[in-house]
Scaffold this motif. Structure first.
Motif, short mmCIF file in Angstrom:
data_model
loop_
_atom_site.label_atom_id
_atom_site.label_comp_id
_atom_site.label_asym_id
_atom_site.label_seq_id
_atom_site.Cartn_x
_atom_site.Cartn_y
_atom_site.Cartn_z
N GLN A 12 0.83 -1.20 0.00
CA GLN A 12 0.00 0.00 0.00
C GLN A 12 0.87 1.26 0.00
O GLN A 12 2.02 1.23 0.45
CB GLN A 12 -0.92 0.00 1.21
N ALA A 13 0.30 2.33 -0.50
CA ALA A 13 1.01 3.61 -0.50
C ALA A 13 1.46 3.95 0.91
O ALA A 13 0.72 3.75 1.87
CB ALA A 13 0.11 4.70 -1.05
N GLY A 14 2.70 4.44 1.00
CA GLY A 14 3.29 4.73 2.30
C GLY A 14 4.11 3.59 2.87
O GLY A 14 4.84 3.78 3.85
N GLY A 15 3.99 2.43 2.26
CA GLY A 15 4.70 1.27 2.75
C GLY A 15 6.13 1.20 2.24
O GLY A 15 6.62 2.11 1.57
N SER A 16 6.78 0.08 2.55
CA SER A 16 8.19 -0.11 2.21
C SER A 16 8.43 -1.48 1.58
O SER A 16 7.69 -2.43 1.86
CB SER A 16 9.06 0.01 3.47
N LEU A 17 9.46 -1.53 0.77
CA LEU A 17 9.95 -2.79 0.21
C LEU A 17 11.46 -2.68 0.09
O LEU A 17 12.00 -1.58 -0.07
CB LEU A 17 9.37 -3.05 -1.18
N ARG A 18 12.12 -3.83 0.14
CA ARG A 18 13.55 -3.84 -0.12
C ARG A 18 13.83 -4.80 -1.27
O ARG A 18 13.51 -5.99 -1.20
CB ARG A 18 14.36 -4.27 1.10
N ASN A 83 11.15 3.35 0.74
CA ASN A 83 10.22 3.77 1.79
C ASN A 83 9.24 4.80 1.25
O ASN A 83 9.47 5.38 0.18
CB ASN A 83 10.99 4.36 2.97
N SER A 84 8.18 5.02 1.98
CA SER A 84 7.18 6.01 1.59
C SER A 84 6.76 5.82 0.14
O SER A 84 6.70 6.78 -0.65
CB SER A 84 7.71 7.43 1.80
N LEU A 85 6.46 4.62 -0.20
CA LEU A 85 6.13 4.30 -1.59
C LEU A 85 4.86 5.01 -2.04
O LEU A 85 3.91 5.18 -1.27
CB LEU A 85 6.01 2.80 -1.77
N LYS A 86 4.88 5.41 -3.30
CA LYS A 86 3.74 6.10 -3.92
C LYS A 86 3.23 5.25 -5.08
O LYS A 86 3.95 4.40 -5.61
CB LYS A 86 4.19 7.45 -4.46
N MET A 87 2.00 5.52 -5.49
CA MET A 87 1.43 4.75 -6.59
C MET A 87 2.28 4.91 -7.85
O MET A 87 2.41 3.97 -8.63
CB MET A 87 0.00 5.19 -6.84
N GLU A 88 2.87 6.06 -8.01
CA GLU A 88 3.69 6.29 -9.21
C GLU A 88 5.02 5.54 -9.18
O GLU A 88 5.77 5.56 -10.17
CB GLU A 88 3.95 7.78 -9.42
N ASP A 89 5.32 4.85 -8.09
CA ASP A 89 6.50 3.98 -8.04
C ASP A 89 6.22 2.60 -8.63
O ASP A 89 7.13 1.79 -8.76
CB ASP A 89 6.99 3.81 -6.60
N THR A 90 4.97 2.35 -8.97
CA THR A 90 4.60 1.06 -9.56
C THR A 90 5.35 0.87 -10.88
O THR A 90 5.28 1.71 -11.78
CB THR A 90 3.09 0.99 -9.80
N ALA A 91 6.08 -0.23 -10.97
CA ALA A 91 6.90 -0.49 -12.16
C ALA A 91 7.60 -1.83 -12.00
O ALA A 91 7.59 -2.43 -10.92
CB ALA A 91 7.95 0.60 -12.33
N ILE A 92 8.19 -2.26 -13.09
CA ILE A 92 9.14 -3.37 -13.01
C ILE A 92 10.51 -2.74 -12.75
O ILE A 92 10.92 -1.82 -13.46
CB ILE A 92 9.17 -4.20 -14.31
N TYR A 93 11.20 -3.24 -11.73
CA TYR A 93 12.50 -2.71 -11.34
C TYR A 93 13.60 -3.66 -11.82
O TYR A 93 13.52 -4.87 -11.60
CB TYR A 93 12.57 -2.54 -9.83
N TYR A 94 14.60 -3.08 -12.46
CA TYR A 94 15.72 -3.83 -13.00
C TYR A 94 17.03 -3.35 -12.37
O TYR A 94 17.21 -2.15 -12.15
CB TYR A 94 15.84 -3.60 -14.51
#
Length: 123
Positions: A12-18, A83-94
């Motif tokens: 969810q928005a505001g969350g974190s991933l590593r 951190n503080s993820l936003k909807m616009e961070d949605t993507a495939i990360y390489y």
């Protein structure tokens, strides 16, 4: 040469991933590693880059203050803490290995790429 990105998922928005980028097949400490992302319908864009020693770090303006890139040279792995993820961070990360100097943000500078990991940020 192999790069394997992992750690993506749904958050969810505001969350974190590593994210992690495990590498093999080259002398890890000799190369900068970059993270890029590609959102649906958009071109692949630079996110962050870390030099071989880990001292030099560069970020896209859109992620500064929210994302942190790091590396563990003993494990030949690069990380991207998001951190503080936003909807616009949605993507495939390489993740990619910097092999020639066309500029640190240019895709042309990176000769070897991992397969990508999907990050989905929802409201």
């Amino acid at each position: 040469v192999q790069l394997q990105a992992s750690g993506g998922g749904s958050v969810q928005a505001g969350g974190s991933l590593r994210l992690s980028c495990a590498t093999s097949g080259f002398i890890f400490v000799n190369y900068a590693i970059g993270w890029f992302r590609q959102a649906p319908g958009k071109e692949r864009e630079f996110v962050a880059r870390i030099g071989g020693t880990g001292k030099q770090k560069d970020y896209a303006d859109s992620v500064k203050g929210r994302f942190t890139i790091s590396r563990d040279n003993a494990k030949s792995t690069v990380y991207l803490q998001m951190n503080s993820l936003k909807m616009e961070d949605t993507a495939i990360y390489y993740c990619a290995r910097h092999t020639i100097n066309w500029g640190l943000e240019s895709l042309k500078s990176y000769g070897d790429w991992g397969q990508g990991t999907l990050v989905t940020v929802s409201s």
